[in-house]
Write a protein that holds these residues in place. Sequence first.
Motif, PDB file in Angstrom:
ATOM      1  N   THR A  35       0.816  -1.220   0.000  1.00  0.00           N
ATOM      2  CA  THR A  35       0.000   0.000   0.000  1.00  0.00           C
ATOM      3  C   THR A  35       0.847   1.266   0.000  1.00  0.00           C
ATOM      4  N   PRO A  36       1.873   1.387   0.866  1.00  0.00           N
ATOM      5  CA  PRO A  36       2.702   2.608   0.827  1.00  0.00           C
ATOM      6  C   PRO A  36       3.384   2.823  -0.530  1.00  0.00           C
ATOM      7  N   VAL A  37       3.861   1.715  -1.128  1.00  0.00           N
ATOM      8  CA  VAL A  37       4.508   1.842  -2.435  1.00  0.00           C
ATOM      9  C   VAL A  37       3.498   2.291  -3.488  1.00  0.00           C
ATOM     10  N   LEU A  38       2.313   1.679  -3.483  1.00  0.00           N
ATOM     11  CA  LEU A  38       1.280   2.044  -4.446  1.00  0.00           C
ATOM     12  C   LEU A  38       0.904   3.516  -4.307  1.00  0.00           C
ATOM     13  N   LEU A  39       0.667   3.958  -3.073  1.00  0.00           N
ATOM     14  CA  LEU A  39       0.284   5.362  -2.844  1.00  0.00           C
ATOM     15  C   LEU A  39       1.382   6.317  -3.288  1.00  0.00           C
ATOM     16  N   ASN A  40       2.626   5.954  -2.981  1.00  0.00           N
ATOM     17  CA  ASN A  40       3.742   6.826  -3.332  1.00  0.00           C
ATOM     18  C   ASN A  40       3.913   6.927  -4.847  1.00  0.00           C
ATOM     19  N   ARG A  41       3.791   5.788  -5.558  1.00  0.00           N
ATOM     20  CA  ARG A  41       3.937   5.802  -7.012  1.00  0.00           C
ATOM     21  C   ARG A  41       2.823   6.637  -7.655  1.00  0.00           C
ATOM     22  N   ILE A  42       1.598   6.462  -7.158  1.00  0.00           N
ATOM     23  CA  ILE A  42       0.472   7.214  -7.714  1.00  0.00           C
ATOM     24  C   ILE A  42       0.627   8.703  -7.436  1.00  0.00           C
ATOM     25  N   LYS A  43       1.003   9.041  -6.211  1.00  0.00           N
ATOM     26  CA  LYS A  43       1.182  10.444  -5.832  1.00  0.00           C
ATOM     27  C   LYS A  43       2.238  11.094  -6.719  1.00  0.00           C
ATOM     28  N   THR A  44       3.351  10.405  -6.921  1.00  0.00           N
ATOM     29  CA  THR A  44       4.424  10.947  -7.755  1.00  0.00           C
ATOM     30  C   THR A  44       3.952  11.174  -9.180  1.00  0.00           C
ATOM     31  N   GLN A  45       3.240  10.195  -9.733  1.00  0.00           N
ATOM     32  CA  GLN A  45       2.778  10.306 -11.110  1.00  0.00           C
ATOM     33  C   GLN A  45       1.782  11.445 -11.284  1.00  0.00           C
ATOM     34  N   LEU A  46       0.848  11.586 -10.344  1.00  0.00           N
ATOM     35  CA  LEU A  46      -0.144  12.645 -10.444  1.00  0.00           C
ATOM     36  C   LEU A  46       0.485  14.022 -10.271  1.00  0.00           C
ATOM     37  N   GLU A  47       1.506  14.118  -9.442  1.00  0.00           N
ATOM     38  CA  GLU A  47       2.213  15.392  -9.303  1.00  0.00           C
ATOM     39  C   GLU A  47       2.931  15.749 -10.597  1.00  0.00           C
ATOM     40  N   ILE A  48       3.511  14.731 -11.248  1.00  0.00           N
ATOM     41  CA  ILE A  48       4.162  14.965 -12.536  1.00  0.00           C
ATOM     42  C   ILE A  48       3.143  15.456 -13.553  1.00  0.00           C
ATOM     43  N   GLU A  49       1.961  14.822 -13.570  1.00  0.00           N
ATOM     44  CA  GLU A  49       0.911  15.227 -14.504  1.00  0.00           C
ATOM     45  C   GLU A  49       0.466  16.661 -14.243  1.00  0.00           C
TER      46      GLU A  49
END
Length: 348
Positions: free
Chosen positions: A107-121
């Motif tokens: 869960t922490p990895v999933l949340l972190n990857r999603i957060k990073t990607q959405l910030e990039i977007e």
Amino acid sequence: MKTIFAVDDNHVNLLAAEEALSAHYNVFTLSSGSLMFELLNDVIPDLILLDILMPEISGFEALQRLKADKRYSGIPVMFLTSKNDAATEALGFEMGVVDFIPKPFSTPVLLNRIKTQLEIEDVIQERTSMLHHRTERLIRLQDSMTSVLANMVENRDKLTGKHIERTTKYIKILLNTMLDSSVYSNEINEWDFELVASSARLHDIGKVVITDLILNKPGSLTTDEYTEMKTHASEGEKIIDCIIAESGDGSFLNNAKLFAGSHHERWDGTGYPRKLKGVNIPLQGRIMAIADVYDALVSERSYKKAFPHDEAVRIIRESGGTHFDPELTKMFLMCKDEFVKVVQNEFV
């Protein structure tokens, strides 16, 4: 709150994704690619988590369909999958997936990857918006400069009235007719019609070097005067070349240069300034030749009366293959009724 689609045929995986993400995002869990595409008609997510191994529509098939549709091609897709060998990852990234998250996921990895990607977007969208606004400002500035230069010519040439504005409208009409008829489509498909038509307003910029005694002479020109008048085509090229050298503009002004330098060339090679023949004449010049001559024919001058529209059409029709590109002559005949509307609106 941002929206995420989680697409997986395994309900356990969907429940795990919903539990991990629902506190932070608006989550839609979908058990197939078909259901995802149905929901896309109503909801556009900020990110899609997509399984690869699914019945009916696989993750790769779904990704291909997403990227092929302009409505969805910009949505970032992350593969949430147990299939993460090197070949699969290489194919996924080549097709446009932004990340791979192995199952079972943390869960922490999933949340972190999603957060990073959405910030990039978010950063990409912000910078894209800034670039869009900057481009709009540059286009407005470009149009303003073009208008000023074109008005300089028109204000000096007392005989031509609103020739520049009318020919710009004719060119737009011709370009749209060409596009609809797939004529010279290989060349014009990549053109920005508004940009090209706007650049055509500088086709007579070379007249700024012609003396007023010739430019505004009420009667016919002598042979020597006509020879000097003809230099406006090559002088226009020189002026625009100077602007290109100073500004570095390589698209808008190059179009303007081609309009200026070649709009008096003739299909049979008897035009000026270079006596170019056939398709050796830039397409911009061949298009402008029709617009320019039609407007000259239907406009009143101190040395002639305006020709009726039908007579102008006859002259251009009969000059197809000699003065004018025969294919473009056909296009003109298809849209001649739109040309006359421009004239009627100008002279009412």
